[in-house]
Write an enzyme that holds these catalytic residues in place. Structure first.
Site: not given
Ligand code: 3PG
Length: 206
Positions: A67, A44, A40, A127
């Site tokens: 994110t 960011r 993943e 998640k």
């Protein structure tokens, strides 16, 4: 129910913070050498999107985006080649856009209320974030009572020490963490160490 097909067979989802998109192919290859076939790559950093694009060309590697906070982010990462989308929380617009585009989506949940919301979208692979501070396996066991069909991806505070316990749980389909490919190791181009840590992680599977 959605089955997150892009992650079938994966037990580790490395969380990547990367500053140079040019390093993404070598990073993906290092993870593969260590026996990990996906990651993943988070948004960011400014480099995140281009890193997803670069990693999407690596054969046998499944790149996802992390994110992901908005529907526009979903569009951008899917255009870049992301095969799955991860969010820290459960945002309806993110989930809806991912479902529209037919891309796997793993929203973060932290409470039973959020699990129920996710189930209304047909999502049963979720998640759990931030898993450690929330209670780790104790929380997963508690949530599995009312939601026996849900499978979790704990993220946040997963370590080589506690990963075996998480992975032994039938309700955990994979664990997520940054330890095998930290921002610092990537920036230092220490791909041998990333491959070594990845291999060590795969050997933790009970
Ligand atoms: C994150 O938020 O970066 C992920 O959940 C990974 O967390 P970790 O650094 O504790 O593995």
């Amino acid at each position: 129910m959605a089955r997150t097909m892009s992650l079938v067979g994966q037990r580790f989802v490395p969380v990547i913070v990367i500053d140079d998109p040019g390093l993404a192919p070598d990073l993906a290859s290092a993870l593969l050498r260590g026996g990990i076939g996906c990651a993943e790559i988070t948004l960011r950093t400014e480099a995140g999107l281009r890193a997803i694009e670069a990693a999407s060309d690596v054969h046998d590697f499944t790149v996802g985006a992390g994110t992901v906070l908005t529907a526009a982010d979903v569009d951008r990462v899917v255009d870049a080649g992301a095969r799955f989308v991860v969010s820290p929380g459960l945002a309806d617009d993110v989930v809806e856009r991912a479902l529209e585009l037919g891309v796997d989506v793993l929203p973060g949940v932290a409470t039973a209320t959020e699990v129920q919301r996710a189930l209304r979208f047909g999502l049963d692979r979720l998640k759990l974030f931030p898993a450690g501070p929330l209670g780790g396996l104790d929380l997963i066991r508690a949530l599995s009572g009312p939601f026996p069909g849900v499978r979790f991806l704990p993220s946040g505070g997963v370590t080589p020490e506690n990963a075996p316990d998480y992975l032994a749980s039938p309700t955990v389909f994979a664990v997520s963490g940054s330890w095998m490919a930290t921002r610092e190791l990537i920036a230092a181009r220490d791909f041998d160490e990333i491959a070594r840590l990845s291999r060590a992680a795969t050997e933790l599977v009970p």
